[in-house]
Design a protein around this motif. Structure first.
Motif, mmCIF file in Angstrom:
data_model
loop_
_atom_site.group_PDB
_atom_site.id
_atom_site.type_symbol
_atom_site.label_atom_id
_atom_site.label_comp_id
_atom_site.label_asym_id
_atom_site.label_seq_id
_atom_site.Cartn_x
_atom_site.Cartn_y
_atom_site.Cartn_z
ATOM 1 N N LEU A 23 22.958 -36.651 -1.706
ATOM 2 C CA LEU A 23 23.106 -37.825 -2.568
ATOM 3 C C LEU A 23 23.638 -37.402 -3.940
ATOM 4 C CD1 LEU A 23 19.751 -39.416 -1.485
ATOM 5 C CD2 LEU A 23 21.886 -40.685 -1.439
ATOM 6 N N ILE A 24 24.498 -36.439 -3.972
ATOM 7 C CA ILE A 24 25.012 -35.903 -5.231
ATOM 8 C C ILE A 24 25.839 -36.969 -5.950
ATOM 9 C CG2 ILE A 24 26.453 -34.113 -6.278
ATOM 10 C CD1 ILE A 24 25.807 -32.359 -3.820
ATOM 11 N N SER A 25 25.483 -37.207 -7.215
ATOM 12 C CA SER A 25 26.186 -38.170 -8.078
ATOM 13 C C SER A 25 26.161 -39.596 -7.527
ATOM 14 C CB SER A 25 27.648 -37.730 -8.303
ATOM 15 O OG SER A 25 27.686 -36.462 -8.915
ATOM 16 N N GLY A 68 9.477 -33.233 -1.779
ATOM 17 C CA GLY A 68 9.272 -31.792 -1.729
ATOM 18 C C GLY A 68 10.573 -31.038 -1.525
ATOM 19 N N ARG A 69 10.747 -29.956 -2.306
ATOM 20 C CA ARG A 69 11.914 -29.071 -2.222
ATOM 21 C C ARG A 69 13.235 -29.790 -2.500
ATOM 22 N NH1 ARG A 69 9.393 -28.348 2.435
ATOM 23 N NH2 ARG A 69 11.233 -28.901 3.662
ATOM 24 N N VAL A 70 13.169 -30.883 -3.202
ATOM 25 C CA VAL A 70 14.388 -31.622 -3.551
ATOM 26 C C VAL A 70 15.143 -30.903 -4.656
ATOM 27 C CG1 VAL A 70 15.155 -33.704 -4.762
ATOM 28 C CG2 VAL A 70 13.656 -33.904 -2.803
ATOM 29 N N SER A 71 16.460 -30.948 -4.585
ATOM 30 C CA SER A 71 17.293 -30.461 -5.680
ATOM 31 C C SER A 71 17.688 -31.670 -6.522
ATOM 32 C CB SER A 71 18.542 -29.762 -5.139
ATOM 33 O OG SER A 71 19.378 -29.362 -6.205
ATOM 34 N N ALA A 72 17.132 -31.728 -7.735
ATOM 35 C CA ALA A 72 17.370 -32.868 -8.623
ATOM 36 C C ALA A 72 17.881 -32.378 -9.973
ATOM 37 C CB ALA A 72 16.099 -33.692 -8.782
ATOM 38 N N ILE A 73 18.799 -31.453 -9.963
ATOM 39 C CA ILE A 73 19.332 -30.863 -11.196
ATOM 40 C C ILE A 73 20.171 -31.903 -11.936
ATOM 41 C CG2 ILE A 73 20.781 -29.032 -12.142
ATOM 42 C CD1 ILE A 73 20.141 -27.404 -9.612
ATOM 43 N N GLY A 74 19.782 -32.191 -13.165
ATOM 44 C CA GLY A 74 20.516 -33.150 -13.979
ATOM 45 C C GLY A 74 20.354 -34.596 -13.540
ATOM 46 N N THR A 75 19.420 -34.865 -12.662
ATOM 47 C CA THR A 75 19.222 -36.231 -12.163
ATOM 48 C C THR A 75 18.649 -37.126 -13.264
ATOM 49 O OG1 THR A 75 18.833 -35.373 -9.951
ATOM 50 C CG2 THR A 75 18.097 -37.619 -10.393
ATOM 51 N N GLN A 76 19.126 -38.351 -13.329
ATOM 52 C CA GLN A 76 18.664 -39.302 -14.345
ATOM 53 C C GLN A 76 17.588 -40.205 -13.739
ATOM 54 O OE1 GLN A 76 21.858 -41.234 -16.554
ATOM 55 N NE2 GLN A 76 23.300 -39.687 -15.807
ATOM 56 N N ASP A 101 13.402 -28.757 -7.653
ATOM 57 C CA ASP A 101 14.123 -28.251 -8.819
ATOM 58 C C ASP A 101 14.633 -29.441 -9.628
ATOM 59 O OD1 ASP A 101 15.601 -26.967 -10.725
ATOM 60 O OD2 ASP A 101 16.809 -25.779 -9.322
ATOM 61 N N LEU A 102 13.972 -29.690 -10.780
ATOM 62 C CA LEU A 102 14.349 -30.793 -11.666
ATOM 63 C C LEU A 102 14.901 -30.263 -12.988
ATOM 64 C CD1 LEU A 102 11.229 -32.169 -10.381
ATOM 65 C CD2 LEU A 102 12.767 -34.000 -11.001
ATOM 66 N N SER A 103 15.564 -29.158 -12.941
ATOM 67 C CA SER A 103 16.123 -28.572 -14.156
ATOM 68 C C SER A 103 17.090 -29.549 -14.819
ATOM 69 C CB SER A 103 16.863 -27.269 -13.823
ATOM 70 O OG SER A 103 15.988 -26.343 -13.213
ATOM 71 N N GLU A 104 16.940 -29.696 -16.135
ATOM 72 C CA GLU A 104 17.802 -30.553 -16.947
ATOM 73 C C GLU A 104 17.746 -32.030 -16.535
ATOM 74 O OE1 GLU A 104 18.956 -28.830 -19.334
ATOM 75 O OE2 GLU A 104 18.653 -26.858 -18.456
ATOM 76 N N PHE A 113 12.357 -37.835 0.926
ATOM 77 C CA PHE A 113 13.536 -37.119 0.430
ATOM 78 C C PHE A 113 13.410 -35.614 0.649
ATOM 79 C CE2 PHE A 113 13.909 -41.061 -1.895
ATOM 80 C CZ PHE A 113 15.259 -41.226 -2.130
ATOM 81 N N THR A 114 12.513 -35.173 1.458
ATOM 82 C CA THR A 114 12.229 -33.747 1.603
ATOM 83 C C THR A 114 13.512 -32.958 1.870
ATOM 84 O OG1 THR A 114 10.069 -34.308 2.537
ATOM 85 C CG2 THR A 114 10.845 -32.041 2.828
ATOM 86 N N GLY A 115 13.778 -31.982 1.000
ATOM 87 C CA GLY A 115 14.949 -31.130 1.163
ATOM 88 C C GLY A 115 16.268 -31.777 0.804
ATOM 89 N N ALA A 116 16.245 -32.973 0.248
ATOM 90 C CA ALA A 116 17.486 -33.671 -0.096
ATOM 91 C C ALA A 116 18.080 -33.126 -1.389
ATOM 92 C CB ALA A 116 17.228 -35.169 -0.228
ATOM 93 N N ASP A 117 19.350 -33.412 -1.606
ATOM 94 C CA ASP A 117 20.038 -33.012 -2.834
ATOM 95 C C ASP A 117 20.437 -34.276 -3.586
ATOM 96 O OD1 ASP A 117 21.505 -31.922 -4.876
ATOM 97 O OD2 ASP A 117 22.724 -30.613 -3.595
ATOM 98 N N ILE A 118 19.721 -34.558 -4.680
ATOM 99 C CA ILE A 118 20.000 -35.742 -5.495
ATOM 100 C C ILE A 118 20.481 -35.321 -6.886
ATOM 101 C CG2 ILE A 118 18.425 -37.248 -4.235
ATOM 102 C CD1 ILE A 118 16.361 -36.814 -6.420
ATOM 103 N N SER A 119 21.125 -34.184 -6.974
ATOM 104 C CA SER A 119 21.614 -33.680 -8.258
ATOM 105 C C SER A 119 22.600 -34.662 -8.876
ATOM 106 C CB SER A 119 22.298 -32.323 -8.064
ATOM 107 O OG SER A 119 21.388 -31.388 -7.527
#
Length: 706
Positions: free
Chosen positions: A532-534, A568-576, A591-594, A547-553
């Motif tokens: 679900l990137i962008s 769990g284990r979601v990639s949410a880098i820069g997610t608003q 990962d909710l970095s930034e 959303f387990t393991g999903a990419d919502i960056s």
């Protein structure tokens, strides 16, 4: 001994003077004040329980239930005339919220009815009594319930609001509710001001109902007529007026009723009704006769064309193909059923292509029969009969025909019911011979409930259109239904799924990069390992979604409702995620970095072992959040509520690196630490000595800080 008596007398005099001061104001001012008080009481009776219900709905410790059906129906009834987006009511609220919102709906109705009753029976509501205002009829008595309904319902509200609605509905500003609200207020107030009539200013609703709004002091005074009779002596002030004197003092509109005129109107109306019935009956008979003739002609053509289509007829393949195409041109029920059945019986590839072409020429009308056959063949395969390979080939041909029609008639298939249809593989491992390809197609309004669309290629497709008015976010928007639809490994990149109903849908391992899912209903949807990137998920309803393991960056999830979602284990880098409802969510190992989590509700959220480095958590509600072993270095916590948050093992700042292991030198470790200035950690749990020292040094608040 006399002091208390004096004070009591002063208090009593003050109390008695207050209403007198109010009643000394001009009548127009008091009328407006009484009306404003009545409206305030009605509005407050709804807003107060509604506001309490909103608060109760934000509580995470209360049981959640489906929204009351009465509220759902009310939403839809309000949404249609105001051109609001369709509200399916598919969301869960707390039990107290359901009750309070029902009260918020019923209380204003009950209070309005009570005020109308008082006005009809006594001529005054409680606010009107406060302001010394009374409504009377031309006899000087209380107007009665029927008159009050005309006065308030038709005159005061329906007429001005209807005019405002018509002006708004056909103006350039439609569907902006701001202009409609403004117009309605102006017209309601303007109608209430009234205009001069017979030497007294009367509002339209008073003139319509034949009522008068008077000062209670003038209840015993006759209402003056335009022409005063000076020959009659004035009545003494203390003498009670009789009904006759009041009736004579108020002008009445007398309508002469002619018996001949009434008979003429009744006769003309009867003649029109009889003629309309005769004409309508004749048209119906003629229509049915034309329909029977058409069906007879089609049946004759059908019988003539079926003969050469039979393989044993002895005609050439070219003649059979021409007959099949001609049969597709008839476009009636028996022809469609024959072609659909022939599609699963024929074996010649050329004839099969011709049959599919004929069905495509028929178009949307062929879809119901194709769906029937699709479900039959899928059921045969599911039962594991002896004709597995044959049925699979037949199902593949059926699916190809459906795919062609959906492609050719893109944008013209609104409200087509394809529920439970099989157009995809059964599982991740299975590779289907057929693959649904509808890229950049317009599938608005198609009902795909419980359909199998696994591995479908739907890139750039639109599942929503603006409707007849050409404006987005109005009630007539044409929206597809994907409830419980299987879309495993489907390609939905850049697809428009805004406001689409996708409750309990399976989107696992699908790709929805840059897709528009704003306001979509994804309650309980499976989005595990989904890309679900962008993507745009603003204000989407994602309660209990996985959303387990999903990419919502870089995804936009502002104001989304993600209550109890599993992340769990979601990639949410820069997610608003600003202002999102993340109550009871599980972000373990994510990962909710930034990421932006400012003003989000993170009550009872689980961030154990999650990475929140550089995340913006300003004014977030992190009450009872689990931050065990989480990395919140560089995170901005200013204004956050940390009551009950668990900080066991939480990283507030990076540890000092071994010079031998450091690849890039970091000159300022302070810039890598969390921003805690002014943040209250007094009620946080499991803070160790090192964390406390950091908090106190960096301007945080704690009872153990020096």
């Amino acid at each position: 001994m006399t002091t208390p008596t004096v004070r009591r007398n002063i208090d009593q005099s003050n109390k008695s003077q207050k209403p007198e001061k109010v009643k000394s104001l001009p009548l127009a001012t008091r009328r407006l004040g009484a009306w404003a008080a009545e409206i305030t009481l009605v509005v407050a009776s709804g807003l107060i329980p509604f506001g309490i219900g909103v608060y109760a709905n934000s509580r995470s410790d209360l049981q959640r239930v489906p929204l009351n059906p009465v509220l759902v129906l009310t939403e839809r009834a309000i949404a249609r005339p105001l051109a609001l987006p369709i509200s399916y009511g598919i969301r869960n609220v707390t039990s107290p919220t359901n009750f309070l919102w029902t009260i918020a709906l019923l209380t204003p109705l009950v209070l309005s009815g009570w005020q109308l009753y008082l006005l009809g029976k006594t001529g005054s509501t409680i606010p009107k009594r406060w302001f010394g205002v009374r409504v009377v009829n031309d006899e000087g008595k209380a107007p009665g319930l029927r008159t009050v309904v005309v006065r308030e319902g038709l005159g005061r509200w329906t007429s001005p609001v209807a005019i405002a609605y018509i002006l708004w509905r056909y103006s350039f500003a439609f569907p902006d509710l701001g202009l409609f609200t403004f117009l309605a207020i102006v017209l309601v107030l303007g109608e209430g001001m009234g205009w001069t009539s017979q030497k007294r200013r009367r509002a339209f609703h008073d003139q319509l109902a034949g009522t008068y709004t008077i000062d209670v002091k003038d209840i015993n005074k006759p209402i003056k007529t335009p022409v005063e009779n000076t020959s009659e002596p004035p009545q003494p002030e203390n003498e009670e007026p009789t009904d006759t004197s009041i009736k004579e003092s108020i002008p009445k509109l007398k309508i002469a009723r002619s018996p001949n005129f009434i008979l003429f109107v009744v006769g003309v109306t009867s003649m029109i009704a009889v003629l309309s019935t005769l004409v309508g009956t004749q048209i119906y008979i003629q229509t049915q006769e034309n329909l029977r003739k058409t069906q007879l002609v089609n049946t004759q053509k059908f019988l003539e064309l079926v003969k050469p289509i039979n393989p044993d007829s002895g005609v050439s393949d070219e003649e059979r193909q021409r007959a099949i195409l001609a049969l597709g041109g008839i476009n009636d029920t028996q022809s469609i059923k024959f072609l659909v059945d022939l599609l699963v019986k024929e074996t010649d590839p050329n004839i099969l292509d011709t049959i599919q072409q004929a069905l495509a020429n028929i178009g949307i009308q062929a879809l119901p029969e194709l769906k029937r056959m699709n479900l039959f063949l899928a059921g045969e395969l599911e039962s594991g009969g002896n004709f597995g390979n044959i049925r699979e080939q037949q199902l593949n041909l059926n699916q190809q025909a459906i795919n062609k029609i959906l492609s050719v008639y893109s944008g013209k298939i609104n409200d087509i019911d394809l529920s439970s249809i099989q157009l995809g593989a059964k599982s991740f491992e299975e590779s289907s011979v057929f693959n649904l390809v509808l890229e950049n197609a317009d599938l608005s309004g198609v009902v795909f409930k419980s359909a199998n669309l696994n591995q479908a290629q739907l890139k750039g497709s639109r599942f929503r259109s603006a409707g007849e008015d050409g404006r987005w976010d109005t009630y007539d928007d044409v929206i597809a239904d994907l409830t419980k639809t299987q879309l495993k490994q489907a390609n939905l990149n850049e697809a428009n799924l805004s406001r689409v109903l996708m409750k309990r849908s399976d989107l696992s391992r699908a790709t929805l990069n840059k897709a528009n899912l704003s306001h979509a209903r994804l309650v309980g949807a499976n989005l595990s390992s989904t890309q679900l990137i962008s993507s745009d998920l603003q204000k989407a309803i994602l309660e209990d979604a996985i959303f387990t393991g999903a990419d919502i960056s870089d995804a936009k999830l502002m104001e989304a409702d993600m209550y109890a979602a599993q992340l769990g284990r979601v990639s949410a880098i820069g997610t608003q995620l600003s202002y999102a409802n993340l109550t009871n969510t599980n972000w373990q190992g994510a990962d909710l970095s930034e990421a932006y989590l400012d003003h989000a509700n993170l009550t009872n959220a689980n961030f154990s072992a999650a990475r929140l480095a550089g995340a913006v958590l300003r004014s977030a509600n992190m009450k009872n959040a689990n931050l065990r072993n989480a990395d919140i270095s560089r995170a901005d916590l200013r204004g956050a509520n940390l009551d009950g948050a668990d900080f066991q093992g939480t990283i507030l700042f990076p540890g000092k690196q071994d010079p031998g292991d450091r690849f890039v030198e970091t000159s300022d470790l302070g810039s890598q630490a969390a921003v805690v200035q002014g943040v209250d950690f007094s009620n946080a749990k499991n803070l160790d000595a090192q964390q406390l020292a950091f908090i106190c040094t960096k301007g945080g608040i704690h009872s153990r800080c020096p």
